[in-house]
Design a protein around this motif. Structure first.
Motif, PDB file in Angstrom:
ATOM      1  N   VAL A 415       0.848  -1.193   0.000  1.00 10.44           N
ATOM      2  CA  VAL A 415       0.000   0.000   0.000  1.00 10.44           C
ATOM      3  C   VAL A 415       0.881   1.240   0.000  1.00 10.44           C
ATOM      4  O   VAL A 415       1.845   1.330   0.770  1.00 10.44           O
ATOM      5  N   THR A 416       0.587   2.192  -0.860  1.00 13.09           N
ATOM      6  CA  THR A 416       1.371   3.421  -0.939  1.00 13.09           C
ATOM      7  C   THR A 416       1.009   4.346   0.231  1.00 13.09           C
ATOM      8  O   THR A 416       0.058   4.101   0.979  1.00 13.09           O
ATOM      9  N   GLY A 419      -2.274   5.430  -0.346  1.00 14.88           N
ATOM     10  CA  GLY A 419      -3.193   4.327  -0.086  1.00 14.88           C
ATOM     11  C   GLY A 419      -3.490   4.123   1.387  1.00 14.88           C
ATOM     12  O   GLY A 419      -4.562   3.643   1.760  1.00 14.88           O
ATOM     13  N   HIS A 422      -6.430   6.230   1.921  1.00 15.02           N
ATOM     14  CA  HIS A 422      -7.622   5.963   1.113  1.00 15.02           C
ATOM     15  C   HIS A 422      -8.423   4.827   1.751  1.00 15.02           C
ATOM     16  O   HIS A 422      -7.864   3.801   2.146  1.00 15.02           O
ATOM     17  N   THR A 425      -7.895   0.983   0.700  1.00 15.50           N
ATOM     18  CA  THR A 425      -6.701   0.210   1.074  1.00 15.50           C
ATOM     19  C   THR A 425      -6.197   0.508   2.476  1.00 15.50           C
ATOM     20  O   THR A 425      -5.268  -0.162   2.941  1.00 15.50           O
ATOM     21  N   ASP A 451      -5.390   8.246  -8.559  1.00  9.98           N
ATOM     22  CA  ASP A 451      -4.560   8.037  -7.371  1.00  9.98           C
ATOM     23  C   ASP A 451      -4.002   6.622  -7.389  1.00  9.98           C
ATOM     24  O   ASP A 451      -4.747   5.655  -7.629  1.00  9.98           O
ATOM     25  N   VAL A 453      -2.940   3.752  -5.193  1.00 10.99           N
ATOM     26  CA  VAL A 453      -3.114   3.344  -3.805  1.00 10.99           C
ATOM     27  C   VAL A 453      -2.336   2.066  -3.480  1.00 10.99           C
ATOM     28  O   VAL A 453      -2.141   1.750  -2.302  1.00 10.99           O
ATOM     29  N   MET A 454      -1.889   1.324  -4.505  1.00 12.60           N
ATOM     30  CA  MET A 454      -1.031   0.158  -4.299  1.00 12.60           C
ATOM     31  C   MET A 454       0.031   0.139  -5.383  1.00 12.60           C
ATOM     32  O   MET A 454      -0.213   0.537  -6.527  1.00 12.60           O
ATOM     33  N   GLU A 513     -13.573   8.718   0.016  1.00 11.44           N
ATOM     34  CA  GLU A 513     -12.273   9.186   0.495  1.00 11.44           C
ATOM     35  C   GLU A 513     -12.337  10.595   1.062  1.00 11.44           C
ATOM     36  O   GLU A 513     -11.491  10.987   1.865  1.00 11.44           O
TER      37      GLU A 513
END
Length: 682
Positions: A415-416, A419, A422, A425, A451, A453-454, A513
């Motif tokens: 996960v970023t 993320g 968000h 995630t 975006d 997110v992963m 979100e």
């Protein structure tokens, strides 16, 4: 000092009774035989029986105890109407002074505030607790100062003295109230909700009123006004505007002269839910991930799944007639042109362009997204090739461009930083304990919108989310999510990830979100703000009375900000933060204290009658106090009564035997001798 004769038998009563029977038999025989000494024998037997009863003279030194009168003062919210609170306090002071002036009388004042959690007036509970602290033998009366609207009468204790109600109402009181008779907790979006309510007048209400205005507001929006009949049950067909919590406020304007407008408004909070979700799954080349999507969607009974798949591509020529491959012709035109707007979500799983779905179909899906639809692309190697679904109408909505490269090395999805904020995630590592397994393939893409997110191999974008027009698009740049479901190298949160992803695309409110909402606990609310930014500022809270309060929001987890606020009053609160707004109702939909506001003794009348008490209106002044005997009527014209209990405390106790043994022996011997001499002379 008082004295009394008591008995302490030397033998069991039944044995003394047997002896008495024997004495009586002997006397009967003496009479039958004509013995002249029978009176002496009878007296001797009686002396013996009396001695066996153990008579004694007891002297007590007593100290008289005062009587106790309980004055129960109702201080609940309904007592704040008009001048009820002042009248109650003044009457309590007057009664206290009169009772204490009587002498040998003590007063206990008991205050009854509002019960927590909309419990109303718990006067009987407070009375029972006060009586438990006093000797019942000293309680001479109970005086309740209230409007009579008691909500725990079933807990009334056994009162050993008269119970009086001095109610605070006035003869001209009247009130209009709005009552919700039927309000569901959940409702299906797109379907009418049948709610029933009643507007009634109670007390000395004005005559000739046949209808009243009713304002209905949803989520604090501008209310709509209707004219409804007075005193009749009304059925209102309502349709919820959105999913999640809908706050409905019903109000009838206050009328001149009514007691209060607190019961003219009712708040109802209804959660809007989807009845059934329609999902179109478009599969290309068969692979293990296809079964993953089918299992996920078919496991939810609320999902209607239509699966469009290509069993034999055009380039495959095996000579089998088409009529032997399918039972019916697949309604392609109906699905992708006429009925596409009926789907809540469309999933393209490893689909590539083969000429089966012409551009006009794909262009229609692109417009479906811009108008509020949702499309998820699960990409495989075909997404990077010349027949990629990206090339064509979908190029305008897909948030990343393929580079034509496919990474076949193992990598660990992660996960970023974005993320973590968000809702799709966020917290996935907490949903799945342990290390995640690797995926073995990823399509290399270049982000153009949305975006990330992963991320996957070498931090390349793996899962991208984007909003296009009014719709939503997601791109999963790998077809190996199914490895987690099979437990490869420990597996991973595949089910939770795909579930959240599908629900976010279908605009479920809990996965937005950017969102603002509040959760109520009694009169306290927890304001929650979710955002992808790192600073959201303060939240502005507008109370039902119009007061504006600002509270800073503190980040409690990535992307989640919270603050606590204690609402000073019951009603609808408006929340604002940036471009986000929300409403929440604090307190009960209809406070029990204001359901019935006209003073009445109806609920307490059985308890009052059982103790010979009475009902008195304080509007006519404070009644006089009289002493009455137990069991007699304790109320009359202009007065109420208390029952003196005559309680006392014994300071000392002394006992003296009435028939000591020497006296018994002397009397019995003399009587027997007298009888013998009498009979001897004859």
């Amino acid at each position: 000092m008082t004295g009394s004769v008591i008995f302490d038998p030397l033998l069991p009563i039944w044995l003394i009774a047997v002896l008495a029977a024997l004495v009586a038999s002997g006397l009967a025989l003496a009479l039958w035989r004509g013995l002249a000494g029978w009176p002496f024998r009878a007296l001797a037997g009686l002396v013996i029986l009396a001695a066996l009863m153990g008579p004694a003279y007891q002297q007590e030194e007593r100290t008289a105890l005062s009587d106790i009168v309980l004055i129960v003062e109702d201080q609940s919210a309904s007592q704040d109407l008009t001048d009820r609170a002042t009248r109650t306090a003044e009457a309590a002071d007057t009664l206290t002074a009169r009772l204490e002036a009587r002498g040998n009388t003590e007063v206990r004042r008991v205050q009854v505030p509002d019960a927590p959690e909309n419990g109303g007036t718990q006067a009987m509970t407070a009375l029972a607790q006060a009586m438990a602290e006093e000797p019942l033998g000293r309680i001479a009366g109970v005086i309740l100062l209230s409007d009579g609207r008691i909500h725990d009468v079933e807990r009334a204790p056994d009162i050993p003295a008269p119970l009086h109600l001095l109610h605070t109402g006035r003869e001209g009181d009247w009130d209009r109230r709005l009552r919700i008779d039927n309000a569901p907790a959940f409702a299906i979006l797109g379907e009418e909700v049948q709610m029933t309510l009643t507007v009634t007048d109670e007390g000395a209400a004005p005559t000739g009123v046949m209808s009243v205005p009713l304002d209905i507001s949803v989520d604090g929006a501008e209310p709509r006004r209707f004219e409804v009949p007075l005193g009749e049950e009304i059925t209102l067909p309502l349709m919820l505007p959105h999913g999640g919590r809908n706050v409905l406020q019903f109000t009838t304007p206050a009328a001149p002269g009514e007691l209060t407008d607190r019961n003219n408004t009712a708040l109802v909070q209804i959660n809007g839910v989807r009845d059934r979700l329609s999902v179109l799954l478009v599969s290309g080349q068969p692979h293990p991930g296809t079964r993953t999507w089918r299992n996920l969607l078919k496991s939810d009974s609320a999902v209607d799944l239509v699966h469009f798949t290509i069993l034999r591509p055009p380039e495959k020529q095996d000579g089998v007639p088409v009529r032997e491959l399918s039972l019916i012709a697949f309604p392609t035109r109906e699905l992708f042109l006429e009925k596409v707007d009926d789907f809540d979500l469309i999933i393209f799983d490893r689909y590539r362009r083969r000429g089966i779905l012409p551009n006009v179909y794909l262009e229609n899906i692109r417009q479906y997204v811009e108008n509020g639809g949702a499309v998820l692309f699960a990409a495989g190697p075909d997404f990077a090739g010349a027949e990629s679904i990206y090339r064509g109408p979908f190029e305008a909505i897909i948030p990343a461009r393929p580079t034509a490269r496919v990474v076949e090395d193992g990598y660990l999805p992660k996960v970023t930083d974005l993320g973590e904020r968000h809702p799709v995630t966020a917290g996935l590592d907490r949903e799945f304990a342990g290390d995640w397994g690797r995926w073995l393939r990823q399509v290399e893409v270049t982000q153009t919108a949305g975006d990330v997110v992963m991320s996957g191999a070498d931090d390349r974008p793996l899962l991208l989310l984007d909003r296009v027009g009014e719709g939503r698009v997601a791109l999963l740049a790998s077809d190996h999510a199914w490895l987690w479901g099979r437990g490869f190298e420990g597996g991973g949160p595949q089910l939770e990830l795909l579930r959240r992803l599908a629900h976010w695309m279908m605009k479920e409110p809990e996965l937005e979100e950017e969102a603002l909402w509040a959760e109520a606990t009694g009169q306290q609310m927890r304001v929650i703000r979710r955002s992808l930014t790192e600073d959201v500022g303060a939240v502005t809270i507008t109370t039902p009375s119009g007061e504006v309060v600002e509270r800073p929001l503190e980040e409690v987890s990535p992307g989640r900000f919270e603050t606590l606020f204690d609402g000073p009053e019951i009603g609808l609160y408006r929340l604002e933060n940036g471009d986000q707004s929300a409403v929440i109702g604090l307190g009960p939909a209809a406070p029990v204290e204001f359901e019935r506001t006209i003073a009445s003794a109806e609920v307490l009348q059985p308890e009052i009658d059982a103790t010979n008490g009475g009902v008195w209106a304080l509007e006519d002044g404070v009644p006089a106090i009289r002493a009455v005997r137990e069991g007699r009527p304790a109320a009359g014209r202009g007065w109420i009564g208390i029952t003196p209990r005559g309680a006392y405390e014994t300071q000392s106790l002394r006992q003296m035997a009435i028939m000591p043994p020497w006296l018994v022996l002397l009397l019995v011997s003399g009587l027997i001798l007298g009888g013998w001499l009498r009979e001897g002379r004859r």
